[in-house]
Design a protein around this motif. Structure first.
Motif, PDB file in Angstrom:
ATOM      1  N   ASP A 220       7.699  -1.230  -2.545  1.00  0.00           N
ATOM      2  CA  ASP A 220       7.179   0.136  -2.565  1.00  0.00           C
ATOM      3  C   ASP A 220       5.690   0.038  -2.923  1.00  0.00           C
ATOM      4  O   ASP A 220       5.238  -0.997  -3.424  1.00  0.00           O
ATOM      5  CB  ASP A 220       7.947   1.041  -3.541  1.00  0.00           C
ATOM      6  CG  ASP A 220       8.060   0.451  -4.933  1.00  0.00           C
ATOM      7  OD1 ASP A 220       8.022  -0.780  -5.073  1.00  0.00           O
ATOM      8  OD2 ASP A 220       8.177   1.222  -5.901  1.00  0.00           O
ATOM      9  N   ASN A 221       4.935   1.083  -2.697  1.00  0.00           N
ATOM     10  CA  ASN A 221       3.498   1.096  -3.010  1.00  0.00           C
ATOM     11  C   ASN A 221       3.278   2.171  -4.063  1.00  0.00           C
ATOM     12  O   ASN A 221       3.340   3.361  -3.762  1.00  0.00           O
ATOM     13  CB  ASN A 221       2.698   1.402  -1.737  1.00  0.00           C
ATOM     14  CG  ASN A 221       1.186   1.395  -1.986  1.00  0.00           C
ATOM     15  OD1 ASN A 221       0.712   0.758  -2.932  1.00  0.00           O
ATOM     16  ND2 ASN A 221       0.439   2.090  -1.135  1.00  0.00           N
ATOM     17  N   ARG A 222       3.060   1.733  -5.316  1.00  0.00           N
ATOM     18  CA  ARG A 222       2.990   2.670  -6.445  1.00  0.00           C
ATOM     19  C   ARG A 222       1.759   2.448  -7.311  1.00  0.00           C
ATOM     20  O   ARG A 222       1.264   1.330  -7.401  1.00  0.00           O
ATOM     21  CB  ARG A 222       4.217   2.435  -7.331  1.00  0.00           C
ATOM     22  CG  ARG A 222       5.500   2.810  -6.643  1.00  0.00           C
ATOM     23  CD  ARG A 222       6.169   3.860  -7.452  1.00  0.00           C
ATOM     24  NE  ARG A 222       7.600   3.752  -7.341  1.00  0.00           N
ATOM     25  CZ  ARG A 222       8.421   4.603  -7.918  1.00  0.00           C
ATOM     26  NH1 ARG A 222       7.965   5.578  -8.681  1.00  0.00           N
ATOM     27  NH2 ARG A 222       9.700   4.477  -7.764  1.00  0.00           N
TER      28      ARG A 222
ATOM     29  N   THR B 289      -6.078   1.672  -1.522  1.00  0.00           N
ATOM     30  CA  THR B 289      -4.755   1.060  -1.756  1.00  0.00           C
ATOM     31  C   THR B 289      -3.682   1.682  -0.862  1.00  0.00           C
ATOM     32  O   THR B 289      -2.558   1.202  -0.812  1.00  0.00           O
ATOM     33  CB  THR B 289      -4.333   1.194  -3.235  1.00  0.00           C
ATOM     34  OG1 THR B 289      -4.221   2.598  -3.554  1.00  0.00           O
ATOM     35  CG2 THR B 289      -5.329   0.534  -4.160  1.00  0.00           C
ATOM     36  N   ASP B 290      -4.055   2.766  -0.175  1.00  0.00           N
ATOM     37  CA  ASP B 290      -3.113   3.401   0.759  1.00  0.00           C
ATOM     38  C   ASP B 290      -3.072   2.669   2.101  1.00  0.00           C
ATOM     39  O   ASP B 290      -2.199   2.921   2.924  1.00  0.00           O
ATOM     40  CB  ASP B 290      -3.514   4.872   0.959  1.00  0.00           C
ATOM     41  CG  ASP B 290      -2.381   5.714   1.531  1.00  0.00           C
ATOM     42  OD1 ASP B 290      -1.250   5.186   1.606  1.00  0.00           O
ATOM     43  OD2 ASP B 290      -2.621   6.879   1.899  1.00  0.00           O
ATOM     44  N   ALA B 291      -4.021   1.755   2.318  1.00  0.00           N
ATOM     45  CA  ALA B 291      -3.964   0.926   3.533  1.00  0.00           C
ATOM     46  C   ALA B 291      -3.196  -0.346   3.176  1.00  0.00           C
ATOM     47  O   ALA B 291      -3.707  -1.466   3.253  1.00  0.00           O
ATOM     48  CB  ALA B 291      -5.362   0.624   4.034  1.00  0.00           C
ATOM     49  N   GLU B 292      -1.931  -0.136   2.724  1.00  0.00           N
ATOM     50  CA  GLU B 292      -1.128  -1.234   2.179  1.00  0.00           C
ATOM     51  C   GLU B 292      -0.291  -1.944   3.235  1.00  0.00           C
ATOM     52  O   GLU B 292       0.055  -3.108   3.076  1.00  0.00           O
ATOM     53  CB  GLU B 292      -0.212  -0.703   1.068  1.00  0.00           C
ATOM     54  CG  GLU B 292       1.114  -0.076   1.518  1.00  0.00           C
ATOM     55  CD  GLU B 292       0.972   1.160   2.430  1.00  0.00           C
ATOM     56  OE1 GLU B 292      -0.114   1.774   2.420  1.00  0.00           O
ATOM     57  OE2 GLU B 292       1.941   1.480   3.140  1.00  0.00           O
ATOM     58  N   GLY B 293       0.014  -1.224   4.317  1.00  0.00           N
ATOM     59  CA  GLY B 293       0.888  -1.802   5.350  1.00  0.00           C
ATOM     60  C   GLY B 293       0.284  -3.068   5.918  1.00  0.00           C
ATOM     61  O   GLY B 293       0.951  -4.100   6.048  1.00  0.00           O
TER      62      GLY B 293
ATOM     63  N   TYR C  52       8.628   2.832   0.072  1.00  0.00           N
ATOM     64  CA  TYR C  52       8.037   4.131  -0.241  1.00  0.00           C
ATOM     65  C   TYR C  52       6.533   3.954  -0.408  1.00  0.00           C
ATOM     66  O   TYR C  52       6.081   3.035  -1.081  1.00  0.00           O
ATOM     67  CB  TYR C  52       8.636   4.768  -1.504  1.00  0.00           C
ATOM     68  CG  TYR C  52       8.308   6.237  -1.561  1.00  0.00           C
ATOM     69  CD1 TYR C  52       9.122   7.166  -0.939  1.00  0.00           C
ATOM     70  CD2 TYR C  52       7.138   6.688  -2.184  1.00  0.00           C
ATOM     71  CE1 TYR C  52       8.794   8.515  -0.922  1.00  0.00           C
ATOM     72  CE2 TYR C  52       6.811   8.035  -2.180  1.00  0.00           C
ATOM     73  CZ  TYR C  52       7.635   8.935  -1.542  1.00  0.00           C
ATOM     74  OH  TYR C  52       7.307  10.267  -1.528  1.00  0.00           O
ATOM     75  N   ASP C  53       5.772   4.864   0.175  1.00  0.00           N
ATOM     76  CA  ASP C  53       4.315   4.766   0.111  1.00  0.00           C
ATOM     77  C   ASP C  53       3.729   5.979  -0.603  1.00  0.00           C
ATOM     78  O   ASP C  53       3.603   7.056  -0.029  1.00  0.00           O
ATOM     79  CB  ASP C  53       3.752   4.669   1.541  1.00  0.00           C
ATOM     80  CG  ASP C  53       2.241   4.439   1.554  1.00  0.00           C
ATOM     81  OD1 ASP C  53       1.673   4.196   0.469  1.00  0.00           O
ATOM     82  OD2 ASP C  53       1.647   4.483   2.652  1.00  0.00           O
ATOM     83  N   THR C  54       3.414   5.770  -1.900  1.00  0.00           N
ATOM     84  CA  THR C  54       2.742   6.865  -2.619  1.00  0.00           C
ATOM     85  C   THR C  54       1.234   6.841  -2.327  1.00  0.00           C
ATOM     86  O   THR C  54       0.520   7.773  -2.664  1.00  0.00           O
ATOM     87  CB  THR C  54       2.887   6.726  -4.156  1.00  0.00           C
ATOM     88  OG1 THR C  54       2.143   5.571  -4.578  1.00  0.00           O
ATOM     89  CG2 THR C  54       4.335   6.594  -4.593  1.00  0.00           C
TER      90      THR C  54
ATOM     91  N   LEU D 111      -3.908   7.704  -4.367  1.00  0.00           N
ATOM     92  CA  LEU D 111      -2.675   8.510  -4.258  1.00  0.00           C
ATOM     93  C   LEU D 111      -2.728   9.532  -3.122  1.00  0.00           C
ATOM     94  O   LEU D 111      -3.746  10.195  -2.918  1.00  0.00           O
ATOM     95  CB  LEU D 111      -2.481   9.240  -5.590  1.00  0.00           C
ATOM     96  CG  LEU D 111      -1.106   9.800  -5.895  1.00  0.00           C
ATOM     97  CD1 LEU D 111      -0.076   8.692  -6.041  1.00  0.00           C
ATOM     98  CD2 LEU D 111      -1.160  10.627  -7.183  1.00  0.00           C
ATOM     99  N   LYS D 112      -1.606   9.652  -2.418  1.00  0.00           N
ATOM    100  CA  LYS D 112      -1.520  10.656  -1.359  1.00  0.00           C
ATOM    101  C   LYS D 112      -1.276  12.031  -1.981  1.00  0.00           C
ATOM    102  O   LYS D 112      -0.599  12.108  -3.010  1.00  0.00           O
ATOM    103  CB  LYS D 112      -0.321  10.357  -0.443  1.00  0.00           C
ATOM    104  CG  LYS D 112      -0.475   9.183   0.485  1.00  0.00           C
ATOM    105  CD  LYS D 112       0.817   8.994   1.292  1.00  0.00           C
ATOM    106  CE  LYS D 112       0.778   7.745   2.141  1.00  0.00           C
ATOM    107  NZ  LYS D 112      -0.227   7.755   3.199  1.00  0.00           N
ATOM    108  N   PRO D 113      -1.734  13.103  -1.342  1.00  0.00           N
ATOM    109  CA  PRO D 113      -1.294  14.433  -1.785  1.00  0.00           C
ATOM    110  C   PRO D 113       0.200  14.579  -1.477  1.00  0.00           C
ATOM    111  O   PRO D 113       0.687  14.006  -0.501  1.00  0.00           O
ATOM    112  CB  PRO D 113      -2.126  15.391  -0.947  1.00  0.00           C
ATOM    113  CG  PRO D 113      -2.743  14.592   0.144  1.00  0.00           C
ATOM    114  CD  PRO D 113      -2.638  13.149  -0.194  1.00  0.00           C
TER     115      PRO D 113
HETATM  116 ZN    ZN Z   1      -0.423   3.908   2.865  1.00  0.00          ZN
END
Ligand code: ZN
Ligand code: BES
Ligand code: ZN
Length: 481
Positions: free
Chosen positions: A301-303, A328-332, A250-252, A257-259
């Motif tokens: 997961d990315n939290r 931190t959303d460029a986690e992949g 899961y990618d928050t 944080l994503k909207p």
């Molecule tokens: Zn991401």
């Protein structure tokens, strides 16, 4: 779903005929008034015609004749998909695909059957009334003269693999944590007879997989790193082919944080790459491909939990390179990088990673294809693109020009994990390239892993995209020598 070859043609139950505007209906056993009716319906552009006799029902699917061979296969898949929907509407359980096209059109008949099977998928695990909602259609018979038995079995196994991948994508985080995904991989390994090894958090720490641990830092649940291996005695390759799948359950977005609306709400699909790898290895093992294949699945997961990694952090990766995290959303790319450098020890012939990596890929190509990048030779790239057209999981290549490296230069570390506003899918791949020292291909599958709308046979939600592509590529490679 049952799919079986049969030796005897029967018209007692529901029969399915594949036809074209110029088919000779009388030679297929339809009488004069029926033939007149069919011809009229074709004129009215009815793609699925029913002939209801007192003891049997015939469904005649009219496949569009397309310009290219690959479009033609796709038209047959779509005609097959519409046919299974009709069977379910009519509450029919068993149907027989009649031998209308003959042995010179085996590929079309199989594509039609493939469309029928793929369209019959459902995910009812969480429904109270699952029994009521379940599709009626469950058995498809294919006449032996239409397709050889081994081809029919191969198709059944491949469909099982796509179903398994879709199940994994459709499972919510409330069930499918990283540890649970590794459990599922082990279960599938038992069924298909491939080996599975799972590293826990302690082992991941010992291996110094800094990227995977950083992404996991804000989570309550530990990460896993799963290794899948199919190594038959008759493998035709000395060096393994390695598949790496992004397993972000899961990618928050983490602290970046994503909207919620329209971006986070379907982020359980962020392990779609992992699902494709798992499915492809399942199909390879079940069909006993003579090829040594290894799958690597880093999962978490990315939290944004208390210990979450923050923008500005510098992370030392498994390879020893340092990464400045600016989003931190460029986690992949953080977790894939560790898997890519881990792959080095196997001295691979080729590594293919597949990942729901960037929104930029979605912007570039929509849901009609996936992006291909990498430094493998032209021949290998051409092979996978050709398979992409055959299975209709099409690939478009993006360049990895040296100049893009400028966009991921960091002031304080070796590289940074974001590349700015432009060329997002490319700069993500440029990042990954820093961790590869072997022929490598990267597939950005963010565009196809999840379907927001309807599709005749990918359906809505988890698509299982990548399974048929990777399996087709592996099969061709296995048959090369
Ligand atoms: Zn991401
Ligand atoms: N998981 C997303 C990418 C994604 C987008 C998957 C849409 C499926 C559908 C990925 O982790 C992500 O958030 N990427 C960012 C990277 C950016 C912060 C550099 C993106 O593409 O916006
Ligand atoms: Zn992601």
């Amino acid at each position: 779903m049952i799919l079986q070859s049969i030796a005897k043609v029967t018209t007692e139950s529901t029969s399915i005929y594949i036809g074209y505007a110029n088919t000779n209906w009388q030679s297929l056993g339809f009488n004069a008034p029926e033939t007149r009716y069919i011809t009229e319906q074709i004129k009215n552009e009815n793609p699925l015609i029913s002939i209801n006799r007192y003891d049997s029902l015939s469904l005649i699917a009219i496949a569009k004749v397309a310009k290219t061979n690959t479009q033609n296969l796709e038209a047959h898949r779509i005609a097959g998909a519409e046919t299974s929907k009709q069977l379910n509407l009519l509450k029919i359980k068993t149907a027989t695909l009649q031998n209308t096209l003959g042995s010179d059109k085996t590929a079309e008949s199989l594509a039609f059957a493939e469309g029928m099977l793929l369209a019959n998928y459902q995910f009812l695990k969480y429904k109270k009334d699952a029994a009521k909602e379940k599709n009626s259609f469950e058995t498809l018979n294919i006449h032996l003269n239409t397709a050889k038995e081994n081809k029919v079995t191969e198709l059944l196994h491949l469909t099982e693999a796509v179903y398994a991948a879709r199940n994994l994508v459709n499972e919510p985080l409330s069930y499918l944590t990283a540890e649970q995904m590794s459990e599922e991989i082990q279960l599938l390994g038992k069924i298909a007879d491939f080996k599975v090894k799972v590293f826990n958090k302690k082992k991941i720490q010992q291996l110094k997989m800094g990227g995977l641990l950083a992404v996991n830092a804000g989570s309550q649940d530990p990460p896993t790193f799963s290794i899948l291996e199919w190594k038959p005695k008759n493998a035709s390759n000395k060096q393994p082919i390695i598949l790496v799948g992004k397993g972000v359950v899961y990618d928050t977005g983490g602290l970046s944080l994503k909207p919620t609306a329209n971006s986070m709400d379907f982020m359980k699909c962020d392990m779609g790459g992992a699902a494709a790898v798992i499915g492809a290895i399942y199909a390879a093992a079940k069909n006993k491909l003579p090829l040594h294949i290894i799958g690597l699945v880093p999962a978490t997961d990315n939290r944004p939990g208390e210990n979450a990694y923050v923008p500005g952090d510098v992370i030392t990766m498994h390879s020893g390179l340092t990464v400045e995290v600016l989003n931190t959303d460029a986690e992949g790319r953080m977790i894939l990088a560790d898997a890519l450098s881990y792959a080095q020890q196997y001295d691979p012939e080729l590594v293919i990673d597949i990942a729901t990596l960037t929104g930029s890929a979605v912007m570039a190509i929509g849901s009609q294809g996936m992006l291909l990048m990498g430094n493998a030779d032209e021949n290998t790239k051409q092979n996978i693109k050709t398979v992409g057209y055959q299975v209709h999981e099409r690939l478009v290549e993006m360049p990895l020009w040296e100049e893009y490296n400028e966009q991921i230069k960091s002031d304080i570390a070796d590289i940074k994990n974001v590349g700015g506003k432009t060329a997002g899918a490319i700069t993500a791949a440029m990042f990954l390239q820093n961790f590869t020292k072997y022929p490598w291909l990267h597939i950005d599958a963010a565009s196809m892993a999840w379907n927001h709308g309807k599709h005749p046979y990918q359906l809505k939600n988890g698509t299982g995209a990548g399974v048929r592509l990777l399996y087709g590529f592996l099969k061709n490679r296995a048959n090369q020598e």
